[in-house]
Design a protein around this motif. Structure first.
Motif, short mmCIF file in Angstrom:
data_model
loop_
_atom_site.label_atom_id
_atom_site.label_comp_id
_atom_site.label_asym_id
_atom_site.label_seq_id
_atom_site.Cartn_x
_atom_site.Cartn_y
_atom_site.Cartn_z
N ASP A 1 -7.73 2.46 -1.58
CA ASP A 1 -6.50 1.92 -2.07
C ASP A 1 -5.86 0.65 -1.15
OD1 ASP A 1 -5.79 3.88 -3.98
OD2 ASP A 1 -5.08 5.35 -2.47
N GLY B 1 -2.15 8.75 -3.02
CA GLY B 1 -2.90 7.72 -3.29
C GLY B 1 -2.89 7.15 -4.74
N ASN B 2 -3.73 6.16 -5.06
CA ASN B 2 -3.81 5.77 -6.70
C ASN B 2 -2.53 5.67 -7.33
OD1 ASN B 2 -5.50 5.00 -8.77
ND2 ASN B 2 -5.61 6.98 -9.70
N SER B 3 -1.50 4.60 -6.62
CA SER B 3 -0.28 4.70 -7.26
C SER B 3 0.48 5.62 -7.72
CB SER B 3 -0.62 3.51 -8.57
OG SER B 3 -1.22 2.37 -8.10
N SER B 4 0.46 6.68 -6.91
CA SER B 4 1.08 7.97 -7.22
C SER B 4 2.45 8.22 -7.00
CB SER B 4 0.49 9.06 -6.58
OG SER B 4 0.68 9.07 -5.14
N ASP C 1 1.30 3.73 -3.23
CA ASP C 1 0.07 4.61 -3.57
C ASP C 1 0.54 5.76 -3.04
OD1 ASP C 1 -1.72 2.82 -4.76
OD2 ASP C 1 -2.20 1.89 -3.04
N ALA D 1 0.82 -1.28 0.06
CA ALA D 1 -0.12 -0.06 0.10
C ALA D 1 1.00 1.09 -0.17
CB ALA D 1 -0.85 0.07 1.30
N ARG E 1 -5.55 -3.02 -2.93
CA ARG E 1 -4.38 -3.69 -2.80
C ARG E 1 -4.63 -5.10 -2.03
NH1 ARG E 1 0.38 -1.77 -5.49
NH2 ARG E 1 0.20 0.62 -5.54
#
Length: 448
Positions: free
Chosen positions: A129, A74-77, A70, A67, A133
């Motif tokens: 997130d 967030g969101n795989s940043s 993310d 995690a 995951r």
């Protein structure tokens, strides 16, 4: 006209670079300066591995580790933020450690490490997130378990241990489903964000302020509390024994033989790895020559020690046709007994020495490999000259050392054999093999 091949000279002695160590706030920085190494590796090591998880939150370390990618938004940043600096995220969880890090150009090290610090200390950990995951881990668990060798490897812990080791590192599916986002946030706050850890830095560090780098990563986090390792209890059941994980109509079997081993600190690694190499750690090892070259049963057979802070496992593994499974088991046991009884040859001793010493300059030629060695030293509290001691130990090995190691570290009478294959065709021949009572299990019930 072909030229005559030059004679090889004696290998040059290798010495592992001496790391620099400094205390920064509540953490420690361990660094190796490699002039000219333009690509650097940074690793942050926390002692919160899977072994310390509570029964009700098994798998939380692995889920938290994933995690973190993310990032703070967030969101795989995190990945695209690192890519702007030519950097790559690196993370994993072991039984004994929680490792995060980046590989980056040395001239962008400060920027990449700042992103590492953000991701580790203040990730978003949004509900959506974490749940995404978790669903990915659950889906991957059964996808990976469809591979017979992976299924057998994951099942062996429940045959050797009670407690946390009886469940795979990523957590059992049914248990992992109960690990919610708040559990992840609580684990992160107490075991990661609040703990400084140890920062490993390797590369061309000219112009790098290690104290400033450590301060950026550690912030105001404190030092970890020392925990005394406690050996886990053994799984109930008769030893030796055989467990078949039923895969109806499978034409092949994944064969895994395992017994418990001492903790990492209790093992003389050159002797243990040396006897493991003779048995199954090299292409010319006894198991490979017997099962692959003489019998033609497999493409390869191997063995290894998986040594942890409080215990260990010795594993032998191969994949064979269903019809040859029982004989592969008895042939492997025979090779172990022969090694315990007869010891090793001078040729095998020479091969062990060379395979563990001659290639060291290549093994530790990159920042990533040097960082990996330092991470192992941190996780297992090894001395800074650990690699040099290891090399000296292999160079000093004798045939008698390996003969004693075979008696000490190989214990076939305590072996549990896990086989993923067609139980209907395997149960009878395995019972006749005499490697212990045979039990058949449905793989889908192993972790329910």
């Amino acid at each position: 006209m072909l030229q005559t091949r030059p004679d090889l000279g004696a290998p040059k002695p290798y010495t592992f670079p001496k790391p620099r160590r400094l205390t920064v706030g509540g953490g420690t920085v361990v660094a190796i300066d490699v002039p000219g190494q333009a690509f650097a590796s940074v690793r942050l090591v926390h002692p919160s591995g899977g072994a310390a998880e509570a029964p009700e939150s098994m798998g939380v370390a692995a889920l938290t580790n994933e995690a973190l990618e993310d990032g703070v938004h967030g969101n795989s940043s995190l990945a695209p933020a690192l890519e702007r600096h030519g950097a790559e995220w690196v993370s994993r969880v072991t039984w004994d450690g929680f490792i995060t890090g980046v590989d980056a150009p040395a001239n962008r090290l400060d920027d990449a490490t700042a992103l590492l610090a953000e991701a580790v200390r203040s990730p978003a950990l949004r509900d959506e997130d974490v749940l995404r995951r978790r669903d990915q881990i659950l889906e991957r668990f059964w996808l990976d378990a469809s591979v017979p060798s992976t299924l057998a490897t994951r099942a062996v812990g429940g045959q050797l241990f009670t407690g946390r080791y009886a469940t795979p590192l990523s957590g059992a599916p049914e248990r992992l489903k109960s690990v919610d986002p708040q559990t992840v946030r609580d684990f992160h706050a107490s075991s990661i964000a609040a703990v400084a850890g140890t920062l490993v830095v390797v590369g061309d560090l000219s112009g790098v302020d290690l104290e400033e780098l450590g301060s950026a990563v550690f912030g105001d986090a404190g030092a970890p509390q020392d925990a005394e390792p406690t050996a886990p209890g053994p799984a109930p059941g008769e030893l030796p024994r055989v467990v078949v994980l039923d895969r109806p109509d499978s034409v092949q079997s994944a064969l895994l033989m395992a017994h418990r081993a001492p903790a990492r600190s209790q093992v003389d690694l050159p002797r243990a790895d040396g006897v493991s190499d003779v048995l199954g750690g090299m292409f010319t090892s006894r198991l490979n020559l017997e099962l692959r070259e003489r019998l033609g049963y497999t493409y390869g057979a191997g063995c290894r020690f998986d040594l942890r802070r409080d215990s260990g496992v010795f594993l032998v593994s191969t994949q064979v046709d269903t019809e040859t499974t029982a004989h592969s088991l008895t042939a492997s046991l025979a090779e172990i007994e022969r090694l315990r009884t007869d010891g090793v040859t001078e040729g095998e001793l020479s091969a062990v020495r060379e395979s563990n010493t001659v290639g060291l300059p290549v093994t530790y030629s990159t920042a990533r490999s040097l960082a990996g060695a330092l991470v192992e030293m941190v996780v297992h509290d090894l001395p800074e000259d650990h690699i040099d001691r290891l090399r000296a130990g292999f160079e000093a090995l004798t045939a008698d050392d390996l003969a004693r190691a075979a008696q000490e570290y190989l214990r076939p009478s305590e072996m549990v054999t896990v086989i993923a294959g067609d139980a209907k065709r395997l149960e009878g021949p395995l019972a006749e093999a005499g490697a212990g009572p045979v039990t058949v299990r449905d793989p889908e019930t192993l972790w329910s």
